[in-house]
Design an enzyme around this catalytic site. Structure first.
Site, short mmCIF file in Angstrom:
data_model
loop_
_atom_site.label_atom_id
_atom_site.label_comp_id
_atom_site.label_asym_id
_atom_site.label_seq_id
_atom_site.Cartn_x
_atom_site.Cartn_y
_atom_site.Cartn_z
N ALA A 130 39.99 26.13 -13.09
CA ALA A 130 38.75 25.96 -12.13
C ALA A 130 38.25 24.60 -11.98
O ALA A 130 37.78 24.28 -10.79
CB ALA A 130 37.65 26.67 -13.03
N TYR A 131 38.55 23.49 -12.89
CA TYR A 131 38.29 22.27 -13.01
C TYR A 131 38.95 21.57 -11.53
O TYR A 131 38.39 20.78 -10.66
CB TYR A 131 38.28 21.51 -13.95
CG TYR A 131 38.39 20.14 -14.01
CD1 TYR A 131 36.94 19.36 -14.08
CD2 TYR A 131 39.43 19.41 -14.03
CE1 TYR A 131 37.13 18.07 -13.88
CE2 TYR A 131 39.65 17.87 -14.11
CZ TYR A 131 38.38 17.28 -13.98
OH TYR A 131 38.35 15.93 -13.93
#
Length: 220
Positions: A130-131
């Site tokens: 997600a980062y």
């Protein structure tokens, strides 16, 4: 030169603030927690308390009025979850870009991440994936900004080893490590080299002095 840094209490940001103040620039750091202000003052920076997760574009732009350059060095941090990757690593970066464009702070640097330019492998930790997606989306947004002279910097694995001043700074470096000291030094040099605008650059330790590596990018 007046430079405003988002994420002003981060490890890279504090190093950059010391570097910029030491060479005579006027530097301000945007922080979320008032108790971080003394650390910024000790680094030679003006603390500006503003929560980039809840602020409006106009509010952030007011902090960028009169700035010659802006640096996005904020991040949700290693202990955060998927939601804050979206609100900080993506959302705050986009907000800061909008605000810089509105305030006329054309020179815009982003501290991104190596691997942000491709879909993470299926076995990647979900939060880290997600980062990387958030960073990639933020980078794409910044690159779409016609009112910004942007440079996106994607360091390799960060370390707290003392900087060497020797780096590899090109479009694709391959995996590697880089001391935070040297990331700050490269950011400081990029701010002085407008010819590096419009470049997405990876950074690891390498064979060239920081100034030479930045000048080589500017020459193309």
């Amino acid at each position: 030169m007046r430079i405003v840094i988002a994420g002003g209490h981060g490890q890279i940001a504090l190093r950059l603030e010391r570097l910029l103040a030491g060479r005579g620039d006027e530097v301000a750091g945007i922080i979320r927690k008032p108790e971080q202000a003394d650390d910024l003052r000790a680094a030679g920076a003006e603390p500006v308390v503003c929560d980039l997760e809840s602020a409006s574009v106009d509010e952030v732009a007011s902090h960028l009025e009169g700035a010659d350059a802006a640096v996005f060095a904020a991040g949700a941090g290693p202990g955060s979850g998927v939601e804050r990757k979206e609100t900080v690593d993506k959302g705050a970066a986009q907000l800061f870009a909008d605000a810089a464009e509105r305030a006329g702070a054309r020179r815009f640097l982003v501290v991104s991440s190596m691997g942000a330019d491709s879909e993470p492998p299926p076995d990647t930790d979900p939060v880290f994936a997600a980062y990387l997606r958030a960073k990639g989306a933020a980078d794409a947004y910044v690159r779409s900004k016609k009112g910004l002279d942007w440079t996106i910097l994607r360091p390799g694995a960060l370390t707290n080893e003392p900087g060497t001043g020797m780096v590899r700074l090109v479009e694709h470096t391959g995996r590697g490590q880089i001391p935070r000291d040297d990331v700050a030094a490269v950011l400081g040099a990029l701010l002085l080299e407008p010819g590096t605008a419009g470049h997405v650059l990876e950074l690891i330790s390498g064979p060239m002095r920081v100034e030479e590596a930045v000048a080589a990018v500017a020459r193309g």
